[in-house]
Write a protein that holds these residues in place. Structure first.
Motif, mmCIF file in Angstrom:
data_model
loop_
_atom_site.group_PDB
_atom_site.id
_atom_site.type_symbol
_atom_site.label_atom_id
_atom_site.label_comp_id
_atom_site.label_asym_id
_atom_site.label_seq_id
_atom_site.Cartn_x
_atom_site.Cartn_y
_atom_site.Cartn_z
ATOM 1 N N UNK A 122 1.043 -1.190 0.060
ATOM 2 C CA UNK A 122 -0.127 0.113 0.236
ATOM 3 C C UNK A 122 1.258 1.380 0.091
ATOM 4 N N UNK A 124 1.517 5.366 -2.496
ATOM 5 C CA UNK A 124 1.003 5.950 -3.755
ATOM 6 C C UNK A 124 2.007 5.740 -4.655
ATOM 7 N N UNK A 126 3.768 6.501 -8.537
ATOM 8 C CA UNK A 126 3.987 7.368 -10.032
ATOM 9 C C UNK A 126 4.371 7.195 -10.698
ATOM 10 N N UNK A 155 5.831 5.967 -3.352
ATOM 11 C CA UNK A 155 5.790 7.230 -1.831
ATOM 12 C C UNK A 155 5.063 6.261 -1.281
ATOM 13 N N UNK A 156 5.834 6.230 0.524
ATOM 14 C CA UNK A 156 5.094 5.953 0.989
ATOM 15 C C UNK A 156 6.065 6.261 2.721
ATOM 16 N N UNK A 157 5.754 6.516 3.872
ATOM 17 C CA UNK A 157 6.052 7.113 4.493
ATOM 18 C C UNK A 157 6.939 8.463 4.569
ATOM 19 N N UNK A 158 6.742 8.979 3.920
ATOM 20 C CA UNK A 158 7.650 9.912 3.590
ATOM 21 C C UNK A 158 9.129 9.458 2.564
ATOM 22 N N UNK A 159 9.106 8.493 1.662
ATOM 23 C CA UNK A 159 10.172 7.289 1.571
ATOM 24 C C UNK A 159 9.360 8.136 -0.099
ATOM 25 N N UNK A 160 10.484 7.401 -1.273
ATOM 26 C CA UNK A 160 10.814 7.186 -2.577
ATOM 27 C C UNK A 160 11.450 6.715 -2.553
ATOM 28 N N UNK A 182 -3.356 6.631 -4.013
ATOM 29 C CA UNK A 182 -3.009 5.582 -2.813
ATOM 30 C C UNK A 182 -3.601 3.883 -3.337
ATOM 31 N N UNK B 179 12.437 19.434 7.239
ATOM 32 C CA UNK B 179 12.718 17.757 8.230
ATOM 33 C C UNK B 179 13.084 16.783 7.561
ATOM 34 N N UNK B 181 13.945 16.131 4.291
ATOM 35 C CA UNK B 181 13.298 15.613 3.542
ATOM 36 C C UNK B 181 13.949 15.864 1.833
ATOM 37 N N UNK B 202 11.799 15.431 -7.282
ATOM 38 C CA UNK B 202 10.698 14.903 -5.797
ATOM 39 C C UNK B 202 10.104 16.596 -5.360
ATOM 40 N N UNK B 205 7.231 17.292 -7.019
ATOM 41 C CA UNK B 205 5.768 16.523 -6.560
ATOM 42 C C UNK B 205 5.842 16.511 -5.158
ATOM 43 N N UNK B 206 6.719 17.219 -3.929
ATOM 44 C CA UNK B 206 6.393 17.497 -2.514
ATOM 45 C C UNK B 206 5.161 18.337 -2.146
ATOM 46 N N UNK B 250 19.420 7.029 7.951
ATOM 47 C CA UNK B 250 20.570 7.423 6.762
ATOM 48 C C UNK B 250 19.718 8.150 6.032
ATOM 49 N N UNK B 253 16.378 11.792 8.785
ATOM 50 C CA UNK B 253 15.313 11.768 9.631
ATOM 51 C C UNK B 253 15.713 11.278 11.474
ATOM 52 N N UNK B 379 16.575 1.261 6.786
ATOM 53 C CA UNK B 379 15.826 2.286 8.179
ATOM 54 C C UNK B 379 13.988 1.450 7.229
ATOM 55 N N UNK B 380 13.880 0.790 6.680
ATOM 56 C CA UNK B 380 12.851 0.610 5.419
ATOM 57 C C UNK B 380 11.520 0.676 6.414
ATOM 58 N N UNK B 381 10.619 1.273 6.578
ATOM 59 C CA UNK B 381 9.367 1.081 7.063
ATOM 60 C C UNK B 381 8.730 -0.208 7.399
ATOM 61 N N UNK B 414 -0.376 5.860 5.461
ATOM 62 C CA UNK B 414 -0.418 7.284 4.381
ATOM 63 C C UNK B 414 1.048 8.486 5.152
ATOM 64 N N UNK B 415 0.985 7.956 6.512
ATOM 65 C CA UNK B 415 2.084 8.988 7.288
ATOM 66 C C UNK B 415 3.212 8.747 7.498
ATOM 67 N N UNK B 416 4.086 9.872 8.428
ATOM 68 C CA UNK B 416 5.064 9.503 8.823
ATOM 69 C C UNK B 416 4.679 7.713 9.913
ATOM 70 N N UNK B 417 6.408 6.740 10.100
ATOM 71 C CA UNK B 417 5.952 6.118 10.710
ATOM 72 C C UNK B 417 6.363 6.067 12.425
#
Lengths: 216, 472
Positions: A122, A124, A126, A155-160, A182, B179, B181, B202, B205-206, B250, B253, B379-381, B414-417
């Protein structure tokens, strides 16, 4: 080989779907003069540029947005109790029974005939900028893909992270998402048709067009 | 002015939404929270439902849709909007619209023109240079054109070569980013073009802006911050000390933050650490004075191994790590400060009511960001369902989290982990390290993903890094 006849019979046994119409965002709802049993039309025109029957209006920050029927069909329920009220995002306003069109049946069958490259998780999605430019300029069927091609940005959790295509070589026949959507893991992103099967796919399309009878 | 009759709309989610709601309750203010479908089971939704009364909770389509926020604000009768961090916190257009719409509201944050002035890294550098505040050598305007960028990058590489740098490197940053990014390092001039294009795409997009900033890379630095608090008049400014945020993943963050910025009583530095902290604090206050800064903000610095400070950027918002400064601060000896509460109180127009002389900083505090991620895989979520989350309560510990501790919780993607922030206080560096490890050892965090694999977290990484906090 795909059994088209069997698939068509299966779809004919249940040739409709019930579409839930919910509000895309918050706002105050005002229904059009519609009741259960009324027929509504979906978007029409060569490019679907003419919107469907206006079902309701939603006002937010002095902007009024029409909520048109996304498909043609028949109204099976309406939440008249919400008339004039502030609603939260996602509130269901009404339900429409929609009979499948030829194009939708073709899409259903194509999803079984094409090689579907699914979202691994799950996130986003592109297209990479190069592929995106090509699709916008010449259409998805101008893009040939092969195993290992860098095709998406995830793009997930602020990472691409880049995502490579894995699967048979071919052309992108269908795109099932918009850039930045999403997408749930396991949902198809694209349908790929190997070049040697393009004729077979075209036969499927022709056959559905001649055999499927659309209903109001 | 602050009257105690306000309703604050919290335009954010997760732990910061809970902290803001708690501060509202303490200040006797009504509040309303918003949530999206993906956040239906977040702790902030439950907190609002249980503590907010009527008109305290609204489902919206997106936290990033300004019209949704205003629509809810009007429906619930809000008088102020608190943006938290992220989303609209540093969006000057949003802050301006809050203040200048037909039904104006109070933006709990700096005035929009200050966000505009300091929100852009390049503007901030220009202002800093005009006040004699040291900044990192680099471009002094956003670069949009690739040829111009290549020319500038080549000039920086050539300068480094002339200076005899052992390893040449530059940083390419999204001008509108923050932050950590949209930042990449380039060591090979031949790779510059592809990195520039990647950051530009990037950024588009962001942040909907293609401007890119190019700076000299400084190795082995410490990342320090100064916490500034100002009242609405823009005339009275105080600071709540410094923080050290050098322990980062890395992807730039932050993972552990410590206050104060250095521990010169416990660690020997080759430079005068007290003097460096005084220097960055004094520069930060002078800039705040110059722009009539009028709410909370953070001045971010890098300090080289030789003790030279350079201003990096100003964050015109409450930061995730505000609690670590609050944990070591007290006003007139009245126990811990709540910087979120101060932000609300001052944002609504109250007088600050104390001066720098009334603020004392005691002991040390560290903050752990507890995250479901794999430090060994970049640091993969990790995404899945938290089955159990709990810790041993201590009087030296505070934990802020949106993760329920009495039921399962599926982590939204969808959000910060971040799962939780844990703040540990101690009288000395040794004590704070010991307590930090004690907390991590006692932490219970279990979960499973859709494939049945066990939860991965950064706890072992946090333990390992606890032993080197505040060291160069």
């Amino acid at each position: 080989m795909l059994n088209i006849k069997e698939l068509l019979e299966e779809i004919k046994a249940s040739p409709y779907e019930e579409v839930e119409i919910s509000v895309p965002h918050t706002g105050i709802v005002e229904f059009s003069d519609l009741k259960v049993g009324d027929k509504v039309t979906g978007p029409t025109g060569e490019w679907k540029e003419k919107p469907g029957t206006v079902l309701a209006k939603l006002t937010r920050e002095r902007n009024t947005k029409s909520i048109p029927a996304p498909e043609k069909g028949e109204i099976v329920s309406i939440r008249h109790d919400l008339e004039g009220k502030f609603v939260e995002a996602g509130e269901v306003l009404l339900r429409i029974r929609h009979f499948l069109s030829k194009e939708e049946v073709i899409q259903l069958i194509l999803k079984k005939a094409l090689f579907l490259f699914n979202a691994p998780e799950k996130a986003k999605y592109y297209f990479t900028p190069e592929i995106d430019t090509k699709i916008k300029g010449s259409g998805e069927r101008s893009v040939k893909v092969r195993d290992g091609l860098e095709l998406f940005i995830v793009s997930r959790m602020k990472r691409e992270t880049p995502l490579n295509y894995t699967g048979p070589e071919g052309v992108i026949y269908a795109v099932y998402f918009h850039n930045g959507d999403n997408i749930d893991g396991g949902q198809p992103l694209i349908g790929v048709c190997p070049e040697d099967q393009l004729k077979h796919i075209q036969d499927v399309v022709t056959r559905v067009q001649s055999e499927w009878e659309e209903r109001d | 002015m602050y009257s105690g009759e306000h309703r604050v709309l919290i335009a954010n989610r997760g732990e910061i939404a809970i902290r803001i709601a708690r501060a509202c309750i303490e200040l006797n203010l009504s509040f309303s929270c918003v949530y999206t479908e993906a956040d239906r089971h977040s702790g902030h939704v439950r907190f609002a439902r249980e503590n907010g009364g009527s008109k305290s909770l609204y489902c919206i389509s997106s936290y990033s849709d300004a019209n949704e926020i205003f629509s809810v604000a009007d429906s619930c009768g809000a008088t102020a909007i608190h943006p938290g961090y992220g989303f609209f916190a540093e969006d000057f257009r949003f802050a301006r619209r809050v203040a200048e719409r037909e039904k104006p509201l109070i933006f709990i944050g700096p005035s929009w023109w200050i966000i505009r002035e300091l929100g852009d890294k390049i503007n901030t550098k220009r202002l800093a240079r005009s006040l004699g505040v040291p900044t990192i050598p680099g471009s002094d305007k956003p670069i949009y054109n690739e040829l111009e960028a290549v020319e500038f990058a080549d000039s920086l590489f050539a300068f480094q070569k002339e200076q005899g740098f052992k390893a040449s490197a530059i940083m390419v940053k999204a001008s509108a980013g923050g932050g950590g990014m949209g930042i990449e390092e380039v060591t090979d001039p031949d790779e510059f073009r592809s990195v520039f294009r990647r950051i530009r795409n990037y950024s588009k997009r962001q942040f909907n802006d293609e401007g890119v900033l190019i700076e000299q890379r400084i190795y082995g630095f410490n990342h320090l911050e100064v916490q500034i608090v100002s009242e609405r008049s823009g005339q009275k400014h105080v600071h709540f000390g410094t923080r050290n945020c050098s322990i980062q993943s890395s992807g730039n963050q932050k993972r552990i933050e410590v206050a104060p910025g250095f521990a010169s009583e416990d660690i020997h530095y080759i430079f005068n650490a007290t003097s460096v902290l005084d220097c960055i604090t004094s520069h930060s206050l002078s800039m705040a004075q110059e722009v009539s800064y009028d709410n909370v903000g953070t001045w971010e610095w890098i300090v080289t191994p030789r003790g030279e400070p350079f201003l990096m950027e100003v964050n015109t918002r409450i930061q995730v790590e505000n609690g670590v400064s609050a944990a070591i601060s007290s006003i007139s000896g009245q126990g811990k400060v709540d910087i979120v509460r101060e932000q609300l109180r001052l944002g609504l127009g109250a007088d600050i009511g104390y001066s720098q002389h009334d603020i004392s900083l005691n002991g040390l505090a560290l903050e752990y960001r507890i995250i479901a991620e794999n430090p060994d895989r970049n640091f993969a979520p990790w995404v899945g369902t938290i089955e159990r989350f709990g810790w041993v309560a201590e009087d030296w510990l505070e934990v802020f989290t949106q993760v329920p501790t009495d039921c399962e919780y599926e982590i939204p993607t969808e959000f910060d982990p971040n799962l939780a922030l844990a703040i540990v206080h101690g009288d000395s560096l040794e004590q704070v390290r010991k307590r930090g490890i004690e907390f991590l050892d006692g932490l219970e965090l279990r979960g499973v993903d859709r494939a049945g694999l066990q939860l991965q977290s950064n706890i072992s990484y946090l333990k390992e890094k606890t032993s080197i906090i505040l060291e160069f």
